[in-house]
Design an enzyme around this catalytic site. Structure first.
Site, mmCIF file in Angstrom:
data_model
loop_
_atom_site.group_PDB
_atom_site.id
_atom_site.type_symbol
_atom_site.label_atom_id
_atom_site.label_comp_id
_atom_site.label_asym_id
_atom_site.label_seq_id
_atom_site.Cartn_x
_atom_site.Cartn_y
_atom_site.Cartn_z
ATOM 1 N N ASP A 107 1.038 -1.351 -0.379
ATOM 2 C CA ASP A 107 0.121 -0.079 0.282
ATOM 3 C C ASP A 107 0.989 1.193 -0.233
ATOM 4 O OD1 ASP A 107 -2.350 1.510 0.229
ATOM 5 O OD2 ASP A 107 -1.910 1.502 2.548
ATOM 6 N N LYS A 108 0.937 2.203 -0.229
ATOM 7 C CA LYS A 108 1.430 3.365 -0.094
ATOM 8 C C LYS A 108 1.139 4.300 1.104
ATOM 9 C CE LYS A 108 -0.268 7.374 -2.218
ATOM 10 N NZ LYS A 108 1.084 8.229 -0.943
ATOM 11 N N PHE A 112 -9.414 24.119 -9.350
ATOM 12 C CA PHE A 112 -8.314 23.132 -10.350
ATOM 13 C C PHE A 112 -9.042 22.009 -10.806
ATOM 14 C CE2 PHE A 112 -7.357 18.957 -9.408
ATOM 15 C CZ PHE A 112 -5.545 19.154 -9.785
ATOM 16 N N LYS A 117 -1.333 28.197 -9.758
ATOM 17 C CA LYS A 117 0.123 27.564 -8.964
ATOM 18 C C LYS A 117 -0.461 26.529 -9.581
ATOM 19 C CE LYS A 117 -2.653 25.737 -4.384
ATOM 20 N NZ LYS A 117 -2.234 25.441 -3.775
ATOM 21 N N THR A 119 -2.375 0.629 -5.077
ATOM 22 C CA THR A 119 -2.454 2.850 -3.635
ATOM 23 C C THR A 119 -4.347 3.046 -4.664
ATOM 24 O OG1 THR A 119 -2.194 4.609 -3.282
ATOM 25 C CG2 THR A 119 -1.581 4.306 -5.848
ATOM 26 N N GLY A 120 -5.252 3.295 -3.558
ATOM 27 C CA GLY A 120 -6.707 3.602 -4.267
ATOM 28 C C GLY A 120 -5.988 5.007 -4.010
ATOM 29 N N ARG A 138 -5.667 4.449 -7.884
ATOM 30 C CA ARG A 138 -7.040 4.729 -7.831
ATOM 31 C C ARG A 138 -7.669 2.753 -7.908
ATOM 32 N NH1 ARG A 138 -9.112 8.497 -6.226
ATOM 33 N NH2 ARG A 138 -7.853 10.493 -7.273
ATOM 34 N N LYS A 194 -6.974 -4.589 -5.131
ATOM 35 C CA LYS A 194 -5.873 -4.960 -4.664
ATOM 36 C C LYS A 194 -6.188 -6.174 -4.389
ATOM 37 C CE LYS A 194 -4.913 -0.624 -1.706
ATOM 38 N NZ LYS A 194 -4.718 0.256 -1.321
ATOM 39 N N ASN A 215 -8.624 -0.656 4.280
ATOM 40 C CA ASN A 215 -7.992 -1.038 2.350
ATOM 41 C C ASN A 215 -7.789 -1.603 1.787
ATOM 42 O OD1 ASN A 215 -6.711 1.757 3.278
ATOM 43 N ND2 ASN A 215 -6.299 1.930 1.093
#
Lengths: 327, 1083
Positions: free
Chosen positions: B365-366, B510, B533, B647-648, B762, B768, B791
């Site tokens: 996982d991240k 954004f 930015k 990772t999500g 995502r 996973k 998760n």
């Protein structure tokens, strides 16, 4: 201690905790055991270690080898086959089922005299004393003189447990098949006269067997009384209490019986039969010369005759001057 | 009505015994021993007495049962803990505390800030205006961004009115329980009208309420129906490959056993026929009926019993004991103890240790695992100058560390103590009043979506929707430009001590196409400025031509930042002419009122005004990695372990982290990005990537065309071996869903396995798990999944080994895991030290164990030839019973538990000595006891060995034989090994040499934490930001009611105030769908 893994950057997890709380207790102990840092010996095979080891072991084995060689050279042994399968053999006649008991005589010559104590063994071939059903066919309780087991032997003894509604003593296949030949030894004198040699029948069994493991049924009565209510094994000619006239070598504690009951591990085996003790230092126990061997070949049962014929009987006499070999 | 109770336990008190025994006797070995036991009860067959089997069997079954019972007890405990958590439930028109497990579907629950959500709820109302509430879904999907949920307007009116809430009688018709975290469809019927429900109205179990003082919700799904539980997957009994190997071995040995039995049975028949005929008279006086074939049949079974010691039951016990020992070593390891959180490593499953040594794939996982989820403002480049970097005495650039004297932020009383940005030059520039620097910081303080709040102590609390922005705003704050407060049309900041209020004229939000955000403000002097930015690639295209020099300089700096794995943003501003702005604004208003192509027109207008920007500089934010991640990743990949990041989080973020921890490098030959939005697109992308890979590869191996053709059948495997160069694959969750479909699955797998690094972003928890399953199933590889949140649970459960990061708030990952520790870096020690040792130990143990049992048992086979194949044992039955469980178990166990490998050489500690000599001593003491007069006196039939030991051990020849046998057995092996090492050194012998040489060279290498990559022009742009917050801000909907937003005319015309929520929803879904087309990043 060379380790494969290098723990360079793994310090013990950062700075110590603030005092108090459970922090202290949860940190694993820093002991050599728990951290797997016990001092250890790691043998690495190099020329420096292996060659000297080989050399030292070689050195140690030289005296051992000499010892064994000398001992082995000092053993005198002769072997006499009295089975009688060969028609020229004196015992050939005994194979016929109707000669009971059968006595045959074999003569032999000793080229060298036997100096020390002499052991006489009987040997059997292809006799499966190590057969599972044979080995378990005994009742140690009965042999130990347990009165209840005497009259009610263990089931393991089947089919030699009871005979004609009486318990067999000693029960079981081992006892039933006991070796029953009588061997006598005569020295042929200068005038062809026969001088009997005293064969000692006591002292051939282990002390523990004779005194602990095997015991006659308790009591002070004569042995016959103590065995009352039992019957002899099917193949035996006389009951167990008549094996010997000597009270101390009769019944279950008869040493021939005890020796037989210690079953052999291999189908070809020898068992100690008699001792010939050295009388004095002047004369050899068995001087060189001619001897007669008198064999009472007792046929136990007609059915057995056929079988016994296949058994090779030997006489082994072992000179035991070093004391290395004994059973 | 379903209640909210969850069960992870297996047994209850009543069902324990039958179920557990049933399970245990399903194991082949146990069933086999039961069968043996039955055989032994048959007197004709019984060659050993029954206790030889029952004693170990009972021992084993009891031990396993006790272990299972304890495990289940702890599961009950943790279940109870969760089930007994309190929540406030509306019962009988009153709020009452109720245990979680008693919460039922239809109950109305009140949640307070920072509370865990007990069940899946329909949000009814909240403390925030318009029924808004913020939730953190880290436990569910690993994203730490706050997410907004909002109640239906009809229900949000209920507020905290208990009586009205209690009367709430709406009926929800919704989908069946499922595991899709981001989808929900349902209809609420209330007061005669129907309202459609979607995911925005639902709060899921496992979320945490944030920044919302309270909210009310109605339970829709409870307990096992909740999406969290639906996602958690099934607990599977995990077996190691050694287990499987052992089972195979045992089966082979059974086969071998049957062969031996058959040989001996045939032998018995022949013997009975030829020799036994005569000998049988000694055994059975009159039994002539015995036939030799039947005797052989019985002998077969007798030998099966005798020879069963080749597969001794103690094998399984010993293996368990060894694993338990290894687990304790893991628990005890100080090098895996994290003192900051007082968390030791824990082996929660004790049966998998040796599998750790065989891991081929690590799925990580991240957030929270690789990264700390802390963003720190590291560096910046302002007007062509880098700040935040100093040179130490050796002229090497190093990052600031604590040893540097902390700067006195005299300019900023509000400075955080923890702020770690020290650069005197920047402070000097600020104090000197460098206008560019000031403008830069002002921009950071103005252009963002952060909300501020003052707590009771007067401290500013920033509510951040994206941690990156938080870092930037905090940095500005610490450097003297403090963002104080905002209203929908003003932003108040404190500039070096003076309060300045800016008028917010427009908020150019954004989104993932724009990759930038801008604000247009009017300062007190009346100047209109646009502050922007965004991603450097985007902003640089929109700069004024006069910026060229600065652009080159800044982009060099950006490359440098990106090379260090920092997340970068470019910063630019534009002075706007009053008239021009007014015109533009009018067009924007028009665009807003039109219905067709509204979005396109607005986007066009944004484009229009965001040009001719003046570059200010760039920021670099570090998504802080956990300590030692890079080293760990490096050493794991050196060990040929492939690391996949699942990772999500967003693609950019994931890629950025990939670079930050050296999984992705610029040296890589290619990075494939699969982000297709339809099945065909994904297939096409996969095909292209493969073509690319193989195409290049073929060009390498042109010379071997003939050879290749020959082996075309094995092409797949051949190609895999011959792929040269490093590749990486980045795949998006949406594409993954298509790629996991059966027809492309293999393409994906093939591609992924040839890549050095795979990043899946995502992805849902279930995906996973699917990825893990895919690798597990088709690669036959041993997999490990590591993660920290709920998760990750399903992935942790489906991998061969699941590792949970402990010491965090949520416990789900840890509870589902097999191993847990506090830091990712401990993985290195777990795999490379504990795993490897366990594996080697286990292998050695098995060899040793089988060796000793074969040596022990085969004696009976050979003896069969001498005892008429009668199944007579050589040893007495007590020796046979005790041989495995007493006499020889400890030395083998000691080796299995304590051995350490240093390349082929064994490891003899005092423990080995104690166990070996102890076992010998035990043997002799038991021997003399069993052969003593006393025990014979008590049990003459069981112990008829009286005198044996005494008489045999007094024989000198026995000792001579023991000595000779030992020497004769050991010496040839020693000689052989010595010669082998000396004449034909193996790889490990060579490594030992190499290691010696390396010891001297090592210190040079160690102190280089981050090798600077050759900085290609890679954008490090990554920004955890979600679209839609601009509207929230400008509409003022998320502002507290206490300072009601003064509605200006501008505001009203700009945004149709009723539709902002719909806009938000639409934008959010747009974000998702637009993502797949967002391929420009690298390809």
């Amino acid at each position: 201690m060379a380790m494969n893994y290098n723990a360079k950057d793994e310090v013990d997890g950062g700075p110590p905790c603030p005092p108090g709380g459970t922090a202290k207790t949860r940190r694993p102990d820093n002991t050599a055991f728990k951290q797997q840092r016990l001092p250890a010996w790691q043998p690495i095979l190099t020329a420096g270690t292996v060659l000297p080891t080989f050399f030292i072991i070689g050195l140690i084995f030289i005296p051992i080898g000499i010892g064994i060689f000398v001992t082995s050279n000092n053993i005198r042994e002769i072997e006499i086959d009295y089975t009688g399968t060969d028609p020229s053999s004196p015992c050939y006649k005994c194979l016929s089922p109707n000669v009971t008991p059968c006595i045959c005589t074999i003569n032999f010559t000793l080229d060298q005299s036997f100096e020390g104590n002499v052991f006489m063994y009987y040997g059997l071939s292809n006799f499966y004393q190590n057969h599972r059903r044979y080995v378990k066919s005994r009742d140690d309780g009965q042999l130990n003189g347990d009165p209840s087991a005497l009259l009610n032997p263990s089931k393991e003894c089947e089919p030699y447990r009871r005979n004609e509604d009486k318990p067999i003593a000693p029960c079981g296949a081992i006892a039933n098949s006991m070796f029953n030949d009588t061997l006598e030894l005569f020295q042929v004198g200068n005038a062809s006269d026969l001088m009997p040699i005293t064969l000692k029948k006591k002292g051939i069994a282990w002390w523990t067997d004779k005194n602990v493991k095997f015991r006659n049924p308790p009591g002070t009565d004569p042995l016959e009384e103590r065995f009352k209510g039992t019957t002899k094994p099917v193949n035996w000619v006389k009951p167990v209490y008549m094996l010997d006239s000597d009270e101390d070598n009769n019944g279950f504690i008869n040493e021939d019986f005890i020796v037989w009951m210690r079953t052999a591990a291999l189908p070809t085996f020898r068992k100690l039969y008699r001792l010939i003790e050295r009388k004095n230092d002047l004369h050899p126990t068995l001087p060189a010369g001619r001897y007669y061997l008198n064999i009472t070949y007792i046929i136990l049962n007609t059915l057995h005759v056929l079988f016994i014929s296949s058994i090779v009987n030997h006489l082994h006499t072992v000179d035991k001057n070093t004391g290395t070999w004994s059973l | 009505m379903k209640d909210n109770r969850i069960h992870t336990s297996k047994y209850s008190i009543l069902t324990f015994l039958p179920i557990n025994l049933f399970e245990q006797f399903q194991r082949v070995a146990n069933a086999y021993f039961l069968f043996l036991l039955i055989l032994q009860l048959i007197p004709e067959i019984s060659s050993l007495t029954w206790f030889t089997t029952i004693v170990p069997l009972v021992l084993v079954v009891t031990m396993t049962a006790v272990k299972d019972a304890t495990d289940d007890y702890f599961r009950h405990k943790s279940d109870n803990q969760v089930n007994n958590r309190q929540s406030e439930v509306l019962i009988d028109s009153k709020l009452q505390n109720e245990k979680w497990m008693n919460v039922k579907v239809g109950d109305i629950i009140k949640l307070e800030n920072n509370q865990f959500v007990a069940a899946d709820l329909l949000l009814l109302s909240s403390s925030e205006p318009h029924g808004l509430c913020y939730i953190e879904t880290a436990e569910l999907d690993g994203e730490t961004n706050l997410k907004v949920r909002h109640a239906l307007s009809v229900t949000s009116e209920l507020g905290a009115d208990i009586s009205r809430l209690a009367k709430f009688d709406g009926i929800v018709v919704c989908e069946a329980p499922n595991n899709k975290l981001d989808k929900f469809t349902g209809v609420l019927s209330w007061n005669g009208s129907k309202h459609s429900l979607n995911n925005e109205k639902i709060i899921l179990r496992g979320c945490v309420l944030r920044n919302t003082s309270w909210c009310f919700g109605m339970v829709i799904f409870a307990g096992p129906d909740t999406k969290l539980m639906q996602n958690s997957g099934k607990t599977k009994f995990k077996r190691t490959s050694i287990d499987r190997l052992m089972n195979t071995l045992v089966l082979w040995i059974f086969g071998f056993l049957i062969c031996l039995g058959t040989i001996l049975a045939i032998g018995n028949s022949i013997w009975e026929n030829q020799v036994g005929d005569q000998f049988r008279t000694f055994l059975f006086s009159n039994e002539r009926e015995k036939n030799s074939v039947f005797s052989g049949f019985l002998t077969f079974w007798s030998y099966i019993i005798i020879l069963n010691t080749v597969v001794p039951i103690s094998l399984y016990v010993s293996v368990e004991v060894i694993r338990l020992g290894h687990s304790y070593f893991i628990n005890w390891d100080r090098k895996m103890y994290y003192s900051r959180k007082a968390t030791p490593a824990e082996a929660r499953t004790t049966t998998l240790n040796e599998e750790l040594g065989q891991i081929e794939y690590v799925f990580s996982d991240k957030t929270g695992t690789l990264t700390q989820n802390i963003m720190t403002f590291k560096k910046c480049s302002i007007n062509g100058r880098i700040y935040g970097e100093v040179c130490d005495d050796w002229g090497q650039k190093t990052d600031m560390t604590k040893k540097k004297e902390t700067m006195g932020f005299s300019v900023s009383p509000q400075a955080d103590r923890t702020f770690q940005f020290f650069d005197h030059h920047l402070m000097e520039s600020i104090e000197l009043g460098d206008p560019k620097v000031h403008e830069f910081l002002r921009l950071l303080a103005l252009c963002h979506t952060v909300m501020s709040e003052e707590n009771s102590a007067g401290e500013l609390i920033y509510q951040v929707q994206s941690p990156d922005e938080g870092a930037l705003v905090t940095a500005a704050k610490n450097l003297g430009f403090i963002f104080k407060s905002r209203t929908p049309e003003t932003i108040t900041i404190e500039e070096l001590g003076t309060l300045v209020t800016y008028q917010l004229l427009a908020f150019l939000d954004f989104n993932n196409f724009r990759k930038r955000m801008s604000v247009i403000v009017r300062n007190p002097e009346g100047q209109i400025k646009l502050y922007s930015k965004g991603a450097d690639t985007i902003l640089f295209e929109r700069l004024h031509p006069s910026n060229e020099d600065l652009l080159t300089l800044t982009s060099d700096h950006l490359s440098e930042f990106a090379g260090e794995g920092l997340r970068t943003l470019a910063i630019a501003y534009r002075d706007l002419d009053d008239k021009y702005f007014r015109e533009w604004h009018k067009m924007l208003e028009d665009a807003n009122t039109t219905t067709d192509e509204r979005d396109e027109r607005i986007a066009g207008l944004y484009e229009e005004i965001e040009r001719d920007l003046m570059l200010l500089g760039a920021t670099a934010v570090e998504d802080k990695l956990q300590d030692g991640v890079i080293e760990t990743v490096t050493s794991l990949s050196l060990a040929n372990i492939k690391i996949w990041v699942l990772t999500g989080d967003k693609q950019e973020t994931a890629i950025n982290i990939g670079y930050a921890c050296n999984m992705l490098t610029d040296d890589m030959n290619d990075v494939f990005i699969i982000a297709g939005n339809t099945a065909t697109e994904v297939r096409e992308e996969l095909r292209k990537a493969k073509e690319n890979l193989f195409g290049r590869n073929r060009s390498f191996s042109n010379g071997h065309v003939v050879f290749e053709k020959k082996q075309s059948l094995e092409l797949d495997s051949v190609v895999e071996e011959t792929v040269t160069g490093d590749y990486a694959l980045i795949i998006n969750g949406h594409s993954l869903a298509y790629a996991l479909e059966s027809d492309v699955k293999n393409d994906l797998l093939e591609l992924a396995c040839m890549c050095k690094t795979v990043v899946c972003c995502r992805v849902t928890p279930l995906q996973k798990a699917q990825v893990v399953e895919l690798v597990k199933k088709y690669r036959n590889a041993v997999t490990l999944a590591i993660g920290d949140g709920a998760n990750d649970v399903s992935m942790i459960k489906s991998a061969h080994i699941g590792v949970g990061i402990s010491g965090q708030e949520g416990l789900q990952a840890v509870l589902a895991s097999d191993y847990s520790f506090a830091q990712f870096r401990y993985l290195q020690r777990l795999l490379l030290v504990h795993g490897r040792w366990s594996y080697v130990r286990m292998c050695k143990f098995l060899c040793y164990f089988f060796y000793k049992n074969f040596a022990f048992t085969l004696v009976h086979f050979w003896f069969g030839f001498f005892c008429g194949f009668s199944a007579q044992t050589v040893y007495d039955q007590w020796f046979i019973t005790l041989f495995n469980i007493v006499y020889t178990s400890l030395p083998v166990l000691a080796m299995g538990i304590f051995d350490q490998i240093a390349l082929d050489t064994s490891y003899w500690t005092v423990i080995n000595h104690v166990f070996i000599w102890g076992s010998i001593a035990t043997y002799f003491s038991i021997l003399f006891t069993m052969h003593s007069n006393d025990i014979f006196g008590i049990f003459p039939n069981q112990f008829p060995f009286v005198g044996n030991a005494r008489h045999s051990l007094t024989q000198k020849c026995i000792w001579l034989v023991i000595l000779l046998t030992t020497v004769a057995s050991v010496m040839p092996v020693v000689a052989f090994r010595f010669l082998k090492v000396d004449l034909f050194p193996t790889l490990s012998d060579q490594i030992r040499q190499w290691q010696k040489a390396q010891k001297k060279a090592r210190p040079l290498r160690t102190r280089k934490p981050q090798t600077r990559r050759s900085s290609s022009r890679r954008s490090g742009y990554a920004f955890a930001h979600q679209e839609g917050y601009g509207e929230l801000i400008t509409s003022g909907k998320n502002m507290r009611a206490k300072n009601p937003p003064p509605m200006s005319g501008l505001e009203k015309t700009l945004y149709n105030s009723t539709s902002w929520i719909e806009n938000l929803c639409k934008k959010t879904t747009d974000t998702v769908s637009s993502f797949s087309q967002d391929k420009t990043v690298k390809l």
